[in-house]
Design an enzyme around this catalytic site. Structure first.
Site, PDB file in Angstrom:
ATOM      1  CG  HIS A  16      27.971  30.443  46.894  1.00  0.00           C
ATOM      2  ND1 HIS A  16      29.045  31.252  46.601  1.00  0.00           N
ATOM      3  CD2 HIS A  16      27.122  30.575  45.853  1.00  0.00           C
ATOM      4  CE1 HIS A  16      28.849  31.847  45.441  1.00  0.00           C
ATOM      5  NE2 HIS A  16      27.686  31.440  44.958  1.00  0.00           N
ATOM      6  CD  GLU A  43      24.500  28.875  44.226  1.00  0.00           C
ATOM      7  OE1 GLU A  43      24.354  29.544  43.194  1.00  0.00           O
ATOM      8  OE2 GLU A  43      25.583  28.349  44.570  1.00  0.00           O
ATOM      9  CG  ASP A  45      26.431  28.093  39.868  1.00  0.00           C
ATOM     10  OD1 ASP A  45      25.693  29.063  40.039  1.00  0.00           O
ATOM     11  OD2 ASP A  45      27.400  27.822  40.605  1.00  0.00           O
ATOM     12  CG  HIS A  58      29.851  30.164  38.694  1.00  0.00           C
ATOM     13  ND1 HIS A  58      30.606  31.137  38.061  1.00  0.00           N
ATOM     14  CD2 HIS A  58      28.885  30.834  39.374  1.00  0.00           C
ATOM     15  CE1 HIS A  58      30.117  32.326  38.355  1.00  0.00           C
ATOM     16  NE2 HIS A  58      29.077  32.173  39.140  1.00  0.00           N
ATOM     17  CD  GLU A 119      23.130  31.443  40.009  1.00  0.00           C
ATOM     18  OE1 GLU A 119      23.605  32.349  39.285  1.00  0.00           O
ATOM     19  OE2 GLU A 119      23.406  31.314  41.221  1.00  0.00           O
TER      20      GLU A 119
END
Length: 255
Positions: A16, A43, A45, A58, A119
């Site tokens: 993450h 993962e 952003d 993020h 994402e």
């Protein structure tokens, strides 16, 4: 490549924002260390700078993870690159920068087996961010490695319908613009991310019956990893990859 997750019998570990618990999140160092530790997937952003460069960050603002102030969308790529994205986490990490998506892709080119959970952060220009990000991924021939995530169901549907790409959504109560019903948002989702607060064996079974892969986030302790396994959720997006990787090794040795 991403399709192998449909039949994978083992634990899949996704870092993450890289290795978030040990390194400054969404930095190249965080991603590099997560890969070296042995994660299967990263993962991260994505959102636009003021001059529409896809950046890996993020938050909507830079305060939490840099020494700057203001919205990401109000700062150019050059201005964002002047910020320190590591010192907030620890003095030893001072000088780390917010990566552009291109810079992350350059790093990932050396690790062709690592899968990507891309994402797109909700924003007024999220669909445009998705377009730009997908164009970059196509240039690097990374699309087969990718699944696309967004908490805005409208953006998720756009990626699914426009590009026929695999998407990961969330339970309806966590998404904006969620369309209920079997022909709604659920029909656009290849996988679902379930928080540890919501994760139950029943919920996992409900999604499996609908043909949606039940993934979870963030089991960061041994107890949480074992609970996720017991619930039937084998893909784990984690802040700390160590417990999940260690338990996977233990299971494989016993198997």
């Amino acid at each position: 490549m991403i399709t192998r997750l449909q039949t994978n019998p083992s634990i899949i570990v996704a870092g993450h924002r890289g290795w978030k618990s040990a390194y400054p999140e969404n930095t190249l160092l965080s991603f590099q260390r997560a890969i070296e530790l042995g994660v299967d997937m990263l993962e991260f952003d994505l959102r636009f700078s003021k001059d529409k460069v896809v950046m890996v960050i993020h938050d909507q603002t830079v305060e939490r993870t840099t020494n700057g102030t203001g919205k990401v969308s109000d700062l150019t790529c050059a201005e964002l690159k002047q910020l320190d994205a590591g010192g907030w986490f620890g003095k030893v990490y001072e000088g780390l920068k917010i990566p552009t998506f291109e810079e992350l892709c350059e790093l990932l080119a050396s690790y062709p087996d690592v899968l990507l959970n891309v994402e797109i952060k909700p924003s007024p220009d999220a669909k445009e961010v998705a377009d730009a990000s997908i164009a970059i991924l196509e240039k690097y021939d990374f699309i087969p490695r990718c699944i696309f995530t967004c908490f805005d169901a409208e953006v998720l549907a756009y990626i699914h319908d426009t590009y026929q790409l695999k998407t990961q959504g969330f339970p309806g109560e966590l998404m904006s613009n969620y369309v209920p019903g079997e022909d709604g948002t659920i029909s656009k989702m290849w996988a679902v991310g379930i928080s540890m607060k919501l994760l139950t064996p029943q919920l996992v079974q409900d999604y499996e019956r609908q043909g949606v892969l039940p993934w979870c986030y963030c089991p960061d302790t041994e107890q949480q990893v074992f609970y996720a396994i017991g619930s039937g959720s084998l893909l784990m997006t984690v802040n700390n990859p160590e417990p999940a990787i260690q338990i996977r090794k233990l299971i494989e040795r016993k198997g």
